[in-house]
Design a protein around this motif. Sequence first.
Motif, PDB file in Angstrom:
ATOM      1  N   VAL A  66       0.846  -1.194   0.000  1.00 44.88           N
ATOM      2  CA  VAL A  66       0.000   0.000   0.000  1.00 44.88           C
ATOM      3  C   VAL A  66       0.880   1.242   0.000  1.00 44.88           C
ATOM      4  O   VAL A  66       1.859   1.330   0.745  1.00 44.88           O
ATOM      5  CB  VAL A  66      -0.934  -0.005   1.232  1.00 44.88           C
ATOM      6  N   ASN A  67       0.518   2.211  -0.835  1.00 42.73           N
ATOM      7  CA  ASN A  67       1.202   3.488  -0.858  1.00 42.73           C
ATOM      8  C   ASN A  67       0.888   4.215   0.446  1.00 42.73           C
ATOM      9  O   ASN A  67      -0.284   4.452   0.752  1.00 42.73           O
ATOM     10  CB  ASN A  67       0.725   4.298  -2.068  1.00 42.73           C
ATOM     11  N   PRO A  68       1.902   4.593   1.237  1.00 47.14           N
ATOM     12  CA  PRO A  68       1.632   5.201   2.546  1.00 47.14           C
ATOM     13  C   PRO A  68       0.985   6.585   2.459  1.00 47.14           C
ATOM     14  O   PRO A  68       0.339   7.024   3.399  1.00 47.14           O
ATOM     15  CB  PRO A  68       3.017   5.289   3.198  1.00 47.14           C
ATOM     16  N   PHE A  69       1.111   7.264   1.326  1.00 51.86           N
ATOM     17  CA  PHE A  69       0.562   8.611   1.191  1.00 51.86           C
ATOM     18  C   PHE A  69      -0.890   8.605   0.731  1.00 51.86           C
ATOM     19  O   PHE A  69      -1.705   9.368   1.227  1.00 51.86           O
ATOM     20  CB  PHE A  69       1.416   9.446   0.233  1.00 51.86           C
ATOM     21  N   SER A  70      -1.204   7.727  -0.243  1.00 55.23           N
ATOM     22  CA  SER A  70      -2.561   7.741  -0.804  1.00 55.23           C
ATOM     23  C   SER A  70      -3.448   6.629  -0.261  1.00 55.23           C
ATOM     24  O   SER A  70      -4.665   6.691  -0.373  1.00 55.23           O
ATOM     25  CB  SER A  70      -2.485   7.629  -2.329  1.00 55.23           C
ATOM     26  N   GLY A  71      -2.836   5.580   0.292  1.00 61.01           N
ATOM     27  CA  GLY A  71      -3.614   4.440   0.764  1.00 61.01           C
ATOM     28  C   GLY A  71      -4.004   3.486  -0.360  1.00 61.01           C
ATOM     29  O   GLY A  71      -4.657   2.482  -0.125  1.00 61.01           O
ATOM     30  N   ASP A  72      -3.609   3.800  -1.599  1.00 60.46           N
ATOM     31  CA  ASP A  72      -3.889   2.943  -2.750  1.00 60.46           C
ATOM     32  C   ASP A  72      -2.815   1.866  -2.870  1.00 60.46           C
ATOM     33  O   ASP A  72      -1.737   1.959  -2.268  1.00 60.46           O
ATOM     34  CB  ASP A  72      -3.906   3.759  -4.043  1.00 60.46           C
ATOM     35  N   LEU A  73      -3.110   0.861  -3.663  1.00 55.43           N
ATOM     36  CA  LEU A  73      -2.096  -0.153  -3.943  1.00 55.43           C
ATOM     37  C   LEU A  73      -0.942   0.479  -4.703  1.00 55.43           C
ATOM     38  O   LEU A  73      -1.146   1.362  -5.549  1.00 55.43           O
ATOM     39  CB  LEU A  73      -2.696  -1.293  -4.770  1.00 55.43           C
ATOM     40  N   SER A  74       0.284   0.021  -4.417  1.00 55.12           N
ATOM     41  CA  SER A  74       1.470   0.558  -5.075  1.00 55.12           C
ATOM     42  C   SER A  74       1.512   0.130  -6.535  1.00 55.12           C
ATOM     43  O   SER A  74       1.016  -0.929  -6.903  1.00 55.12           O
ATOM     44  CB  SER A  74       2.729   0.079  -4.371  1.00 55.12           C
ATOM     45  N   LEU A  75       2.136   0.978  -7.339  1.00 51.10           N
ATOM     46  CA  LEU A  75       2.291   0.702  -8.764  1.00 51.10           C
ATOM     47  C   LEU A  75       3.758   0.467  -9.094  1.00 51.10           C
ATOM     48  O   LEU A  75       4.651   0.981  -8.417  1.00 51.10           O
ATOM     49  CB  LEU A  75       1.788   1.882  -9.592  1.00 51.10           C
ATOM     50  N   VAL A  76       4.001  -0.312 -10.119  1.00 53.31           N
ATOM     51  CA  VAL A  76       5.331  -0.401 -10.717  1.00 53.31           C
ATOM     52  C   VAL A  76       5.228   0.282 -12.066  1.00 53.31           C
ATOM     53  O   VAL A  76       4.188   0.247 -12.723  1.00 53.31           O
ATOM     54  CB  VAL A  76       5.824  -1.865 -10.845  1.00 53.31           C
ATOM     55  N   ARG A  77       6.305   0.894 -12.488  1.00 51.37           N
ATOM     56  CA  ARG A  77       6.258   1.721 -13.698  1.00 51.37           C
ATOM     57  C   ARG A  77       7.326   1.306 -14.705  1.00 51.37           C
ATOM     58  O   ARG A  77       8.328   0.720 -14.356  1.00 51.37           O
ATOM     59  CB  ARG A  77       6.464   3.189 -13.339  1.00 51.37           C
ATOM     60  N   GLU A  78       7.053   1.650 -15.951  1.00 49.52           N
ATOM     61  CA  GLU A  78       7.978   1.506 -17.075  1.00 49.52           C
ATOM     62  C   GLU A  78       8.631   0.132 -17.152  1.00 49.52           C
ATOM     63  O   GLU A  78       7.946  -0.864 -17.266  1.00 49.52           O
ATOM     64  CB  GLU A  78       9.038   2.620 -17.020  1.00 49.52           C
ATOM     65  N   GLU A  79       9.965   0.089 -17.065  1.00 46.43           N
ATOM     66  CA  GLU A  79      10.715  -1.161 -17.253  1.00 46.43           C
ATOM     67  C   GLU A  79      10.359  -2.208 -16.194  1.00 46.43           C
ATOM     68  O   GLU A  79      10.300  -3.393 -16.486  1.00 46.43           O
ATOM     69  CB  GLU A  79      12.222  -0.891 -17.244  1.00 46.43           C
ATOM     70  N   ASN A  80      10.118  -1.774 -14.971  1.00 44.35           N
ATOM     71  CA  ASN A  80       9.745  -2.729 -13.922  1.00 44.35           C
ATOM     72  C   ASN A  80       8.378  -3.344 -14.180  1.00 44.35           C
ATOM     73  O   ASN A  80       8.144  -4.507 -13.858  1.00 44.35           O
ATOM     74  CB  ASN A  80       9.783  -2.067 -12.547  1.00 44.35           C
ATOM     75  N   ALA A  81       7.473  -2.577 -14.770  1.00 41.89           N
ATOM     76  CA  ALA A  81       6.150  -3.105 -15.114  1.00 41.89           C
ATOM     77  C   ALA A  81       6.269  -4.169 -16.206  1.00 41.89           C
ATOM     78  O   ALA A  81       5.602  -5.213 -16.152  1.00 41.89           O
ATOM     79  CB  ALA A  81       5.222  -1.979 -15.564  1.00 41.89           C
ATOM     80  N   ILE A  82       7.127  -3.922 -17.175  1.00 42.27           N
ATOM     81  CA  ILE A  82       7.336  -4.898 -18.255  1.00 42.27           C
ATOM     82  C   ILE A  82       7.998  -6.156 -17.708  1.00 42.27           C
ATOM     83  O   ILE A  82       7.587  -7.272 -18.025  1.00 42.27           O
ATOM     84  CB  ILE A  82       8.158  -4.267 -19.401  1.00 42.27           C
ATOM     85  N   LYS A  83       9.005  -5.985 -16.865  1.00 46.64           N
ATOM     86  CA  LYS A  83       9.689  -7.136 -16.266  1.00 46.64           C
ATOM     87  C   LYS A  83       8.723  -7.964 -15.426  1.00 46.64           C
ATOM     88  O   LYS A  83       8.723  -9.194 -15.476  1.00 46.64           O
ATOM     89  CB  LYS A  83      10.873  -6.654 -15.415  1.00 46.64           C
ATOM     90  N   GLN A  84       7.869  -7.305 -14.663  1.00 46.90           N
ATOM     91  CA  GLN A  84       6.878  -8.012 -13.850  1.00 46.90           C
ATOM     92  C   GLN A  84       5.876  -8.751 -14.727  1.00 46.90           C
ATOM     93  O   GLN A  84       5.492  -9.882 -14.433  1.00 46.90           O
ATOM     94  CB  GLN A  84       6.155  -7.016 -12.940  1.00 46.90           C
ATOM     95  N   ALA A  85       5.458  -8.137 -15.836  1.00 48.70           N
ATOM     96  CA  ALA A  85       4.515  -8.784 -16.754  1.00 48.70           C
ATOM     97  C   ALA A  85       5.147 -10.019 -17.389  1.00 48.70           C
ATOM     98  O   ALA A  85       4.492 -11.063 -17.522  1.00 48.70           O
ATOM     99  CB  ALA A  85       4.065  -7.799 -17.824  1.00 48.70           C
ATOM    100  N   LEU A  86       6.416  -9.932 -17.777  1.00 49.38           N
ATOM    101  CA  LEU A  86       7.109 -11.093 -18.352  1.00 49.38           C
ATOM    102  C   LEU A  86       7.247 -12.201 -17.320  1.00 49.38           C
ATOM    103  O   LEU A  86       7.042 -13.381 -17.634  1.00 49.38           O
ATOM    104  CB  LEU A  86       8.486 -10.683 -18.886  1.00 49.38           C
ATOM    105  N   TYR A  87       7.597 -11.843 -16.102  1.00 51.52           N
ATOM    106  CA  TYR A  87       7.734 -12.822 -15.031  1.00 51.52           C
ATOM    107  C   TYR A  87       6.412 -13.569 -14.827  1.00 51.52           C
ATOM    108  O   TYR A  87       6.373 -14.790 -14.739  1.00 51.52           O
ATOM    109  CB  TYR A  87       8.168 -12.118 -13.740  1.00 51.52           C
ATOM    110  N   THR A  88       5.323 -12.812 -14.757  1.00 54.85           N
ATOM    111  CA  THR A  88       4.003 -13.415 -14.568  1.00 54.85           C
ATOM    112  C   THR A  88       3.637 -14.305 -15.744  1.00 54.85           C
ATOM    113  O   THR A  88       3.118 -15.411 -15.564  1.00 54.85           O
ATOM    114  CB  THR A  88       2.940 -12.313 -14.387  1.00 54.85           C
ATOM    115  N   LEU A  89       3.927 -13.855 -16.942  1.00 57.50           N
ATOM    116  CA  LEU A  89       3.629 -14.629 -18.143  1.00 57.50           C
ATOM    117  C   LEU A  89       4.389 -15.951 -18.149  1.00 57.50           C
ATOM    118  O   LEU A  89       3.827 -17.012 -18.429  1.00 57.50           O
ATOM    119  CB  LEU A  89       3.984 -13.801 -19.379  1.00 57.50           C
ATOM    120  N   ILE A  90       5.662 -15.913 -17.794  1.00 59.47           N
ATOM    121  CA  ILE A  90       6.489 -17.117 -17.808  1.00 59.47           C
ATOM    122  C   ILE A  90       6.102 -18.076 -16.680  1.00 59.47           C
ATOM    123  O   ILE A  90       6.115 -19.286 -16.846  1.00 59.47           O
ATOM    124  CB  ILE A  90       7.985 -16.744 -17.735  1.00 59.47           C
ATOM    125  N   LYS A  91       5.711 -17.553 -15.536  1.00 59.17           N
ATOM    126  CA  LYS A  91       5.372 -18.404 -14.391  1.00 59.17           C
ATOM    127  C   LYS A  91       3.949 -18.962 -14.433  1.00 59.17           C
ATOM    128  O   LYS A  91       3.588 -19.795 -13.618  1.00 59.17           O
ATOM    129  CB  LYS A  91       5.560 -17.626 -13.085  1.00 59.17           C
TER     130      LYS A  91
END
Length: 122
Positions: free
Chosen positions: A11-36
Amino acid sequence: MQNDLSLSLSVNPFSGDLSLVREENAIKQALYTLIKTSVYEKPFVPLFGNRLTKSLFELYDDSLVSQIRDDLTTLIKNFDDRVSIINISVTNENNELEIILTYSTKTNTAPQKLEILLKRTF
């Protein structure tokens, strides 16, 4: 700009929303999820995922490595058009598959690496 929810569901401590990953980390996370993700694990999308976990219990040889590379290449081309695959390295040591995916993205042509280690579970 590419944004995605963090897999840690922190959780983002400032907004209380779920944290986001951006740009290259978002792509890396998507590939990881796809492969797993295994085939049929995602409802109503039977072609999403792969059979890597079954590969852990097969005899390791050149044909298996070739099959894994081909399957991953097809999977990534079909489900994530943001990346271009440079190389897929597959090694087996102590009954563990190590996959090293080298790729570039449309926004960053510098090579990026994603390393995944798959272990047998009994």
